[in-house]
Design a protein around this motif. Structure first.
Motif, short mmCIF file in Angstrom:
data_model
loop_
_atom_site.label_atom_id
_atom_site.label_comp_id
_atom_site.label_asym_id
_atom_site.label_seq_id
_atom_site.Cartn_x
_atom_site.Cartn_y
_atom_site.Cartn_z
N THR A 130 37.34 10.18 29.77
CA THR A 130 36.09 10.14 30.51
C THR A 130 35.37 11.48 30.42
OG1 THR A 130 37.28 10.70 32.54
CG2 THR A 130 36.93 8.36 32.10
N GLY A 131 34.15 11.50 30.92
CA GLY A 131 33.37 12.74 30.92
C GLY A 131 33.04 13.23 29.53
N SER A 132 32.90 12.33 28.57
CA SER A 132 32.67 12.70 27.18
C SER A 132 31.30 12.22 26.73
CB SER A 132 33.74 12.09 26.27
OG SER A 132 35.03 12.52 26.66
N LYS A 133 30.42 13.16 26.47
CA LYS A 133 29.08 12.83 25.99
C LYS A 133 29.04 12.98 24.47
CE LYS A 133 24.18 13.94 26.35
NZ LYS A 133 23.14 14.80 26.97
N VAL A 134 28.76 11.89 23.78
CA VAL A 134 28.72 11.91 22.32
C VAL A 134 27.38 12.49 21.88
CG1 VAL A 134 28.83 10.53 20.21
CG2 VAL A 134 30.27 9.94 22.18
N CYS A 135 27.42 13.50 21.01
CA CYS A 135 26.21 14.17 20.56
C CYS A 135 25.77 13.72 19.17
CB CYS A 135 26.45 15.69 20.52
SG CYS A 135 26.98 16.39 22.09
N GLY A 136 26.66 13.12 18.41
CA GLY A 136 26.30 12.69 17.06
C GLY A 136 27.51 12.35 16.24
N LEU A 137 27.24 11.93 15.01
CA LEU A 137 28.30 11.56 14.08
C LEU A 137 28.65 12.74 13.18
CD1 LEU A 137 26.90 8.07 12.99
CD2 LEU A 137 28.62 8.52 14.75
N GLU A 138 29.86 12.76 12.71
CA GLU A 138 30.31 13.72 11.70
C GLU A 138 30.53 12.95 10.41
OE1 GLU A 138 31.48 17.46 10.12
OE2 GLU A 138 30.52 16.93 12.04
N GLY A 139 29.98 13.46 9.32
CA GLY A 139 30.14 12.79 8.04
C GLY A 139 28.86 12.82 7.24
N ASP A 140 28.71 11.85 6.36
CA ASP A 140 27.50 11.80 5.54
C ASP A 140 27.15 10.34 5.28
OD1 ASP A 140 29.27 10.89 3.55
OD2 ASP A 140 29.52 12.91 2.70
N ALA A 141 26.22 10.11 4.37
CA ALA A 141 25.74 8.76 4.11
C ALA A 141 26.82 7.85 3.54
CB ALA A 141 24.54 8.80 3.16
N ALA A 142 27.88 8.44 3.00
CA ALA A 142 28.94 7.64 2.41
C ALA A 142 30.02 7.25 3.41
CB ALA A 142 29.58 8.40 1.24
N ARG A 143 30.38 8.18 4.33
CA ARG A 143 31.47 7.90 5.26
C ARG A 143 31.31 8.70 6.54
NH1 ARG A 143 36.33 5.83 6.19
NH2 ARG A 143 36.44 4.74 4.19
N VAL A 144 31.59 8.06 7.66
CA VAL A 144 31.66 8.73 8.95
C VAL A 144 33.10 9.19 9.17
CG1 VAL A 144 31.56 8.35 11.45
CG2 VAL A 144 29.70 7.55 9.99
N LEU A 145 33.24 10.45 9.54
CA LEU A 145 34.57 11.06 9.70
C LEU A 145 34.96 11.27 11.15
CD1 LEU A 145 34.17 13.75 6.91
CD2 LEU A 145 35.33 11.54 6.73
N GLY A 146 34.04 10.99 12.07
CA GLY A 146 34.33 11.19 13.48
C GLY A 146 33.05 11.39 14.26
N VAL A 147 33.18 11.92 15.47
CA VAL A 147 32.02 12.15 16.33
C VAL A 147 32.12 13.54 16.96
CG1 VAL A 147 31.58 9.73 16.90
CG2 VAL A 147 33.20 11.04 18.29
N VAL A 148 30.95 14.09 17.27
CA VAL A 148 30.88 15.36 17.98
C VAL A 148 30.66 15.05 19.46
CG1 VAL A 148 29.64 17.54 18.25
CG2 VAL A 148 29.93 16.52 15.96
N VAL A 149 31.49 15.64 20.30
CA VAL A 149 31.50 15.33 21.73
C VAL A 149 31.29 16.60 22.54
CG1 VAL A 149 32.93 14.44 23.62
CG2 VAL A 149 33.04 13.36 21.37
N ARG A 150 30.51 16.48 23.61
CA ARG A 150 30.38 17.57 24.59
C ARG A 150 31.18 17.17 25.82
NH1 ARG A 150 25.03 17.93 25.25
NH2 ARG A 150 24.77 19.57 23.70
N ASP A 151 32.14 17.97 26.24
CA ASP A 151 33.00 17.60 27.36
C ASP A 151 32.42 18.07 28.68
OD1 ASP A 151 33.54 20.33 27.55
OD2 ASP A 151 35.46 20.19 26.50
N ALA A 152 33.19 17.91 29.75
CA ALA A 152 32.72 18.25 31.10
C ALA A 152 32.43 19.74 31.25
CB ALA A 152 33.76 17.81 32.13
N GLN A 153 33.04 20.56 30.42
CA GLN A 153 32.79 22.01 30.45
C GLN A 153 31.64 22.41 29.52
OE1 GLN A 153 36.12 20.77 30.24
NE2 GLN A 153 36.01 20.97 32.49
N ASP A 154 30.94 21.43 28.98
CA ASP A 154 29.78 21.62 28.11
C ASP A 154 30.16 22.25 26.77
OD1 ASP A 154 27.05 21.03 27.83
OD2 ASP A 154 26.49 23.12 28.17
N GLU A 155 31.40 22.04 26.39
CA GLU A 155 31.85 22.54 25.10
C GLU A 155 31.83 21.42 24.07
OE1 GLU A 155 35.67 24.30 25.54
OE2 GLU A 155 34.98 25.92 26.86
N ARG A 156 31.37 21.76 22.87
CA ARG A 156 31.29 20.76 21.79
C ARG A 156 32.54 20.84 20.93
NH1 ARG A 156 25.59 19.42 20.49
NH2 ARG A 156 26.21 19.18 18.31
N ARG A 157 33.01 19.66 20.52
CA ARG A 157 34.16 19.63 19.64
C ARG A 157 34.10 18.36 18.80
NH1 ARG A 157 38.36 16.36 21.53
NH2 ARG A 157 38.00 15.49 23.62
#
Length: 471
Positions: A130-157
């Motif tokens: 919980t408390g996970s805000k998705v900021c975007g996708l990681e990857g390119d037009a060929a393949r998505v490799l994951g998502v970038v998330v901002r957590d409750a401490q406002d840190e992106r990972r």
């Protein structure tokens, strides 16, 4: 794999794919998910009446055996169809003497979601963050490799994943996220009749707490005026969930004193008469995000490793009650594909998106085939095909008043147990040509107990709601 969104579509996606992956991580924006049937901040539509048709309930039971029993044990109702529905179609009142062939689940959205979520989170390889805000996708037009998330401490990972399923609902940002990684433009179709909902819960009158039919007074889209709808559905805790709605130019008010006034403006005053004999136990809630919106992901060259499910792909006018069922049928289609094909095989995402789109497209056709006819509707005027289709559906509704087979076929489609093309089969076409075998009813077909409730003295004067809910 990662699922974006811990709502109904997201948890069903997790249930569908959990047997085929090592781990499912559900990323949820809310900081807390209720551990009991309770409202969620990001689900305002839960305040409105929801119908879970048999096709959707069957799909959820397939994915999560025992969930139906859990709903019923918590107070939900299994309402038979057609006997358990009093409906005033544009062609007249439906009879209730036909054999029951289908059903719907009468329950609050909070209860439906809670039971599904609780069962999914008991799966050993599913966890929620919980408390996970998705900021975007990681990857390119060929393949998505994951998502970038901002957590409750406002840190992106970065959260890496072999497969990402977007189930974030009407507010999904997938089309923008895809553009950001060089992915395709996704075509979007919108049909918006400008529907506004006003809903309220009532304590059911004594004797009407269980085995009570759905009362449904729909609009007639053939009339050149705003469409007004009224629905009563029994839910848990001895309550009726009542939703009133109107298309552009006929929207209901949020005022409590006007709620039952609006109910008298629909095509028949049955709902208003019943409400006058029940006590309101909630305030009036309104909801306006009701446009039919279809993002055609199934037609786009999506990158591998990315799928969109539920309202994030196809969101529907809720007045027809198909949103939950379409998402559930889509989740079953996803599961069925995963049983036959590895999630990592080339083309899996595209095949999955096409499979998910089929039940959603059927529900879309049912909704926009009505909504395009209302005054001020956005999204294109009805075409000749639309008009011919509407005339045929009206003919079927008229025939169904006196033909059990046509009733069965219409409810097959309405409950999402069978596809809409069955309405064009030879036996249905012949029945429509011959027309109804019985005369129109001059009023709703009520059982003695239902009529007894209606015969009681009203608690309030016509069209007036109680000033203090629950008092």
């Amino acid at each position: 794999m990662v699922v974006l969104g811990g709502g109904l579509a997201g948890t069903l996606a997790a249930a569908a794919l959990a047997p085929h992956v090592r781990e499912v991580l559900v990323l949820e924006h809310d900081s807390v998910l209720p551990e009991a049937p309770a409202p969620r901040p990001r689900l305002p539509q839960a305040a409105h009446a929801h119908i879970l048709w048999a096709g959707g309930a069957d799909a959820m039971e397939e994915l999560l055996p025992g969930v139906t029993a859990e709903w019923l044990a918590a107070g939900a109702h299994r309402i038979p169809i057609p006997n358990g529905m009093v409906s005033f179609s544009p062609a007249g009142w439906y009879r209730r003497s036909w054999p029951d062939t289908h059903y719907l689940i009468g329950a609050s959205r909070n209860l439906i979601d809670w039971a599904v979520r609780a069962r999914v989170l008991r799966l050993p390889n599913v966890r929620v963050q919980t408390g996970s805000k998705v900021c975007g996708l990681e990857g390119d037009a060929a393949r998505v490799l994951g998502v970038v998330v901002r957590d409750a401490q406002d840190e992106r990972r970065l959260v890496a994943a072999d497969l990402v399923v977007d189930a974030t609902g009407r507010g999904s940002r997938s089309t923008r996220w895809l553009r950001d990684i060089g992915g395709p433009e996704v075509r979007e179709t919108v049909v918006d009749a400008g529907v506004r909902y006003a809903s309220r819960r009532y304590r059911a009158p004594e004797g009407a707490e269980t085995n009570w039919p759905v009362i449904h007074i729909p609009a007639d889209p053939r009339q050149d005026r705003p469409g007004l709808f009224a629905t009563i559905i029994s839910i848990e805790n001895g309550q009726w969930h009542v939703s009133l709605s109107g298309t552009r130019g006929g929207e209901p008010s949020a005022g409590e004193d006007l709620f039952e006034v609006f109910a008298r403006r629909v095509r028949h005053p049955l709902v208003a008469e019943l409400l006058a004999r029940a006590e309101p136990v909630s305030e009036v809630s309104v909801f306006t995000r009701t446009a039919n919106r279809r993002r055609h992901f199934e037609q786009a060259a999506l990158p591998e490793g990315f799928i969109v499910l539920g309202d994030a792909a196809t969101s529907l006018n809720p007045v027809y009650g198909h949103g939950m069922s379409a998402a559930a049928r889509g989740a079953v289609a996803l599961r069925d594909l995963a049983r036959r094909t590895s999630l990592l095989s080339p083309g899996f995402s595209s095949k999955a998106q096409r499979a998910i789109a089929r039940p959603a497209a059927a529900a879309w056709t049912l909704a926009v085939g009505q909504d395009r006819f209302y005054p001020g509707a956005v999204g294109g005027k009805p075409s000749l095909v639309d008009r011919l289709g509407a005339r045929y559906v009206h003919r079927l509704n008229h025939t169904a008043i006196g033909n059990a087979m046509v009733v069965r076929r219409l409810t097959d489609v309405m409950t999402m147990r069978r596809p809409a093309h069955i309405l064009g089969l030879p036996d249905v076409l012949l029945a429509a040509l011959l027309g109804s075998r019985m005369p129109l009813l001059d009023g709703p077909e009520l059982m003695p107990r239902e009529q007894e409730v209606l015969d009681r003295p009203p608690l309030r004067s016509a069209g007036a709601s109680a000033a203090e809910p629950g008092k």
